[in-house]
Write an enzyme that holds these catalytic residues in place. Structure first.
Site, mmCIF file in Angstrom:
data_model
loop_
_atom_site.group_PDB
_atom_site.id
_atom_site.type_symbol
_atom_site.label_atom_id
_atom_site.label_comp_id
_atom_site.label_asym_id
_atom_site.label_seq_id
_atom_site.Cartn_x
_atom_site.Cartn_y
_atom_site.Cartn_z
ATOM 1 N N HIS A 131 0.872 -1.179 0.000
ATOM 2 C CA HIS A 131 0.000 0.000 0.000
ATOM 3 C C HIS A 131 0.912 1.233 0.000
ATOM 4 O O HIS A 131 2.042 1.165 0.500
ATOM 5 C CB HIS A 131 -0.834 -0.054 1.284
ATOM 6 C CG HIS A 131 -1.906 0.962 1.412
ATOM 7 N ND1 HIS A 131 -1.667 2.246 1.830
ATOM 8 C CD2 HIS A 131 -3.247 0.894 1.202
ATOM 9 C CE1 HIS A 131 -2.807 2.918 1.873
ATOM 10 N NE2 HIS A 131 -3.780 2.118 1.489
ATOM 11 N N ASP A 208 2.978 -4.702 7.882
ATOM 12 C CA ASP A 208 1.765 -3.908 7.705
ATOM 13 C C ASP A 208 0.596 -4.887 7.792
ATOM 14 O O ASP A 208 0.334 -5.649 6.854
ATOM 15 C CB ASP A 208 1.823 -3.214 6.339
ATOM 16 C CG ASP A 208 0.490 -2.586 5.945
ATOM 17 O OD1 ASP A 208 -0.507 -2.770 6.672
ATOM 18 O OD2 ASP A 208 0.448 -1.924 4.895
ATOM 19 N N GLN A 211 -4.725 -5.349 6.716
ATOM 20 C CA GLN A 211 -5.740 -6.241 6.132
ATOM 21 C C GLN A 211 -5.684 -7.641 6.730
ATOM 22 O O GLN A 211 -6.418 -8.525 6.282
ATOM 23 C CB GLN A 211 -5.541 -6.336 4.611
ATOM 24 C CG GLN A 211 -5.659 -5.019 3.877
ATOM 25 C CD GLN A 211 -7.069 -4.455 3.878
ATOM 26 O OE1 GLN A 211 -8.037 -5.140 4.221
ATOM 27 N NE2 GLN A 211 -7.198 -3.193 3.521
ATOM 28 N N LYS A 234 -10.647 -0.786 10.127
ATOM 29 C CA LYS A 234 -10.803 -1.940 9.242
ATOM 30 C C LYS A 234 -11.203 -3.177 10.042
ATOM 31 O O LYS A 234 -11.425 -4.243 9.486
ATOM 32 C CB LYS A 234 -9.506 -2.200 8.480
ATOM 33 C CG LYS A 234 -9.174 -1.055 7.509
ATOM 34 C CD LYS A 234 -8.002 -1.383 6.647
ATOM 35 C CE LYS A 234 -7.410 -0.171 5.974
ATOM 36 N NZ LYS A 234 -8.200 0.322 4.846
ATOM 37 N N CYS A 372 -4.848 2.653 -3.534
ATOM 38 C CA CYS A 372 -3.627 3.167 -2.897
ATOM 39 C C CYS A 372 -2.477 2.201 -3.096
ATOM 40 O O CYS A 372 -1.665 1.969 -2.183
ATOM 41 C CB CYS A 372 -3.837 3.418 -1.396
ATOM 42 S SG CYS A 372 -5.088 4.616 -1.043
HETATM 43 C C1 LIG Z 1 -2.512 -2.973 3.359
HETATM 44 C C2 LIG Z 1 -2.812 -1.619 3.903
HETATM 45 N N1 LIG Z 1 -1.866 -0.954 4.573
HETATM 46 C C3 LIG Z 1 -2.071 0.257 5.101
HETATM 47 C C4 LIG Z 1 -3.273 0.886 4.956
HETATM 48 C C5 LIG Z 1 -3.458 2.226 5.544
HETATM 49 O O1 LIG Z 1 -4.409 2.194 6.543
HETATM 50 P P1 LIG Z 1 -4.976 3.542 7.173
HETATM 51 O O2 LIG Z 1 -5.418 4.397 6.028
HETATM 52 O O3 LIG Z 1 -6.095 3.092 8.038
HETATM 53 O O4 LIG Z 1 -3.862 4.164 7.946
HETATM 54 C C6 LIG Z 1 -4.300 0.237 4.255
HETATM 55 C C7 LIG Z 1 -5.592 0.896 4.024
HETATM 56 O O5 LIG Z 1 -6.308 0.579 3.103
HETATM 57 C C8 LIG Z 1 -4.060 -1.041 3.717
HETATM 58 O O6 LIG Z 1 -5.004 -1.704 3.057
#
Ligand SMILES: Cc1ncc(COP(=O)(O)O)c(C=O)c1O
Length: 414
Positions: A131, A208, A211, A234, A372
């Site tokens: 992401h 990270d 998900q 999420k 993203c």
């Molecule tokens: C794999 C992954 N990492 C990081 C993020 C970022 O999360 P946040 O926008 O809640 O900080 C997301 C959000 O869609 C994501 O899907």
């Protein structure tokens, strides 16, 4: 979370759906089918009630005042931290930094762990399926230090190339930052293997988990990851809160990321000393209500066997993948054998935004765009995809509605 080896109990989905008031509405005159869960999930009554209770009975600033409301709010806030700790099985609550979300946690590690250690020519290893929030913080840190970003490629099905990982993991690698579950493809990465390989070379690993935590059992001690970041919204909690797990020895050695109230032990104009963990990283008044709601979301999820949630969502994914594969002109993007409940697809030359708009008219909410994760779109040579993503409350009937709507798109644009 159960530790028995038996098959997990099945979920009572209609009871679960009753807990989510937002699901029981019509959109454009059709029952809402919410399949945009990788973007953000809906909130159960337990979370909504916790937020209401907080503002009606507990609201005050934390850690500061001696009055009853401040005690209540501090207890609610610290209680949430402890629930989060238990949920991901961290050793101690000092290892749980409460953040504004996964992005915040990833930036914290980039700026506080990596930046002071990196020298020109040092390498940061990420994957092609990150992401943007696990790419851009590293690019910033590369600009600040002269370090170099290295990227592990992926196969056509969306799996990490482990032999390339081995090749890229070298003497110059100072940290591996890797996604547990890809939001754009659904791939579940073999992070246990990655962590073991990195540790064998003395390289720490940041995962990270945005998900993963809502959909799979996650045990940070069993994984032995060094850092693990995730977001409340999420996982059925409110927006604007999340957590970063870090091993105490690493967090202790890291300087604060931001300065302000609550993160200090004493301040003079000559010298400031910092608070202990985890407060050293929590400057200023945090999103107290958001954290309280996060704690309630973790309590809600903790009431299930996470293996049952994973099995339910896998079943939905299989049903949806089977159905969509029968629709002419559809190509699924991301076909790794190990996937969480994410179905990305494209249709002939119909733009994903058109797919999303037609589905919305049928009450079906999906996401369209780059998710993203622009590099992954470039890797597959597509400008965007349509993405359905599943959660605990979704049903086979909803998937069937989604599939009917996708067929209608094809008829309309034929
Ligand atoms: C794999 C992954 N990492 C990081 C993020 C970022 O999360 P946040 O926008 O809640 O900080 C997301 C959000 O869609 C994501 O899907």
């Amino acid at each position: 979370m159960s530790s028995t080896a038996q098959a997990p109990p099945s979920l009572d989905i209609s009871r679960i759906r009753e807990e989510f008031p937002i699901l029981h509405q019509q959109v454009h005159g059709k029952p809402l089918v919410y399949l945009d869960n990788a973007n953000t999930s809906q909130k159960p009554r337990l979370v909504l009630d916790a937020l209401k209770k907080y503002y009606e009975f507990e609201n005050a600033n934390i850690h500061r005042a001696t009055h009853v409301l401040s005690e209540r709010s501090t207890q609610a806030y610290e209680g949430a931290r402890e629930r989060v700790r238990k949920f991901v099985n961290a050793r101690e609550s000092a290892e749980i930094i409460l953040t504004t979300g996964c992005t915040d946690g990833l930036n914290l590690v980039a700026q506080s762990y990596a930046r002071p250690r990196l020298k020109p020519g040092d390498e940061i290893l990420v994957s092609w399926m990150e992401h943007h929030s696990n790419i851009v913080p590293w690019q910033l840190v590369c600009e600040q230090t002269g370090a170099v970003l290295k990227v592990v490629p992926i196969t056509d099905s969306g799996e990490l190339m482990l032999d390339e990982f081995d090749r890229l993991l070298g003497d110059r690698t100072k940290i591996v930052a890797i996604v547990h579950v890809s939001n754009a493809l659904g791939t579940i990465n073999p992070i246990e293997t990655i962590i073991a390989k990195a540790h064998a070379r003395g390289v720490p690993v940041l995962v990270d988990g945005a998900q993963a935590v809502p959909h799979l059992p996650v045990d940070v001690q069993a994984l032995d990851c060094d850092f693990y970041a995730f977001s409340s919204h999420k996982m059925y909690g409110p927006t604007g809160s999340g957590a970063l797990y870090g091993k105490r020895a690493l967090l202790d050695a890291m300087p604060p990321y931001r300065g302000g109230g609550d993160m200090i032990s004493s301040v003079t104009f000559e010298k400031t000393t910092y608070n202990t963990l985890p407060y050293k990283f929590e400057a200023g008044t945090p999103n107290i209500a958001g954290v309280v709601g996060f704690g309630a979301a973790v309590e809600y999820l903790g009431g299930f066997d996470m293996r049952a949630i994973a099995a339910h969502e896998h079943d939905l994914l299989e049903h949806a993948t089977r159905g969509i594969s029968e629709i002419p002109g559809v190509t699924v993007v991301g076909t790794a054998p190990k996937k969480a409940g994410v179905l990305s697809f494209i249709m002939d030359d119909i733009h994903p935004h058109d797919i999303g708009t037609v589905l919305d008219r049928d009450g079906v909410a999906i996401r369209t765009g780059q998710h993203c994760a622009q590099p992954i779109m470039d890797r597959f040579g597509v400008p965007a995809t349509a993405r359905a993503s599943f959660a605990i409350y979704n049903t086979h009937d909803e998937i069937d509605t989604f599939l009917r709507a996708v067929r209608r798109v094809r008829e309309m644009f034929a």
